[in-house]
Design a protein around this motif. Structure first.
Motif, mmCIF file in Angstrom:
data_model
loop_
_atom_site.group_PDB
_atom_site.id
_atom_site.type_symbol
_atom_site.label_atom_id
_atom_site.label_comp_id
_atom_site.label_asym_id
_atom_site.label_seq_id
_atom_site.Cartn_x
_atom_site.Cartn_y
_atom_site.Cartn_z
ATOM 1 N N TRP A 34 0.831 -1.149 0.081
ATOM 2 C CA TRP A 34 -0.129 -0.137 0.013
ATOM 3 C C TRP A 34 0.759 1.255 -0.110
ATOM 4 N N ARG A 36 0.539 5.670 -0.606
ATOM 5 C CA ARG A 36 -0.292 6.833 -0.726
ATOM 6 C C ARG A 36 0.412 8.122 -0.977
ATOM 7 N N ARG A 43 4.527 10.333 -3.778
ATOM 8 C CA ARG A 43 3.694 8.895 -3.392
ATOM 9 C C ARG A 43 4.633 8.442 -2.265
ATOM 10 N N TYR A 92 -4.534 6.429 -1.498
ATOM 11 C CA TYR A 92 -4.213 5.044 -1.326
ATOM 12 C C TYR A 92 -4.220 4.442 -2.564
#
Length: 124
Positions: A34, A36, A43, A92
């Motif tokens: 993951w 975000r 990012r 996300y």
């Protein structure tokens, strides 16, 4: 590999959300990460789960608040986010590498497939 992220939304500070990332297109034998991206920022890595689900890795900023888990029978990885803060506000993304059986991967350049992103907004 196709990745479908879901579960984002608007939540007050201190609240919780659970994100899901469902994979399709190949055997679910790969790590899922993951990441975000907040407005105006690059990012960043959040958490990653290896195929076995053991020894996940986390960014320091979310350690102790976020938990990553996976259900290999459902080809799905979850990100449980507790004690959310306004600074957690971001889009996300879940991602997967082409290679199977990798360890935890923290660098976005190590991922080959990306989901469409889901927006998490934490109000103060």
């Amino acid at each position: 590999v196709q990745l479908q992220a879901s579960g984002g939304g608007l939540v007050q500070a201190g609240g919780s959300l659970r994100l899901s990332c469902t994979a399709s297109g190949r055997t679910f034998d790969f790590a899922v990460g993951w990441f975000r991206q907040a407005p105006g920022k690059e990012r960043e890595f959040v958490a990653a789960s290896v195929y076995t689900g053991r020894s996940p890795c986390y960014a320091d900023s979310v350690k102790g608040r976020f938990t990553i888990s996976r259900d290999n029978a459902k080809n799905t990885v979850y990100l449980q986010m507790n004690s959310l803060k306004p600074e957690d506000t971001a889009v996300y993304y879940c991602a997967a590498p082409h290679q199977s059986w990798t360890p935890c991967l923290r660098n976005e350049n190590e991922y080959d497939y990306w989901g469409q992103g889901t927006l998490v907004t934490v109000s103060s």
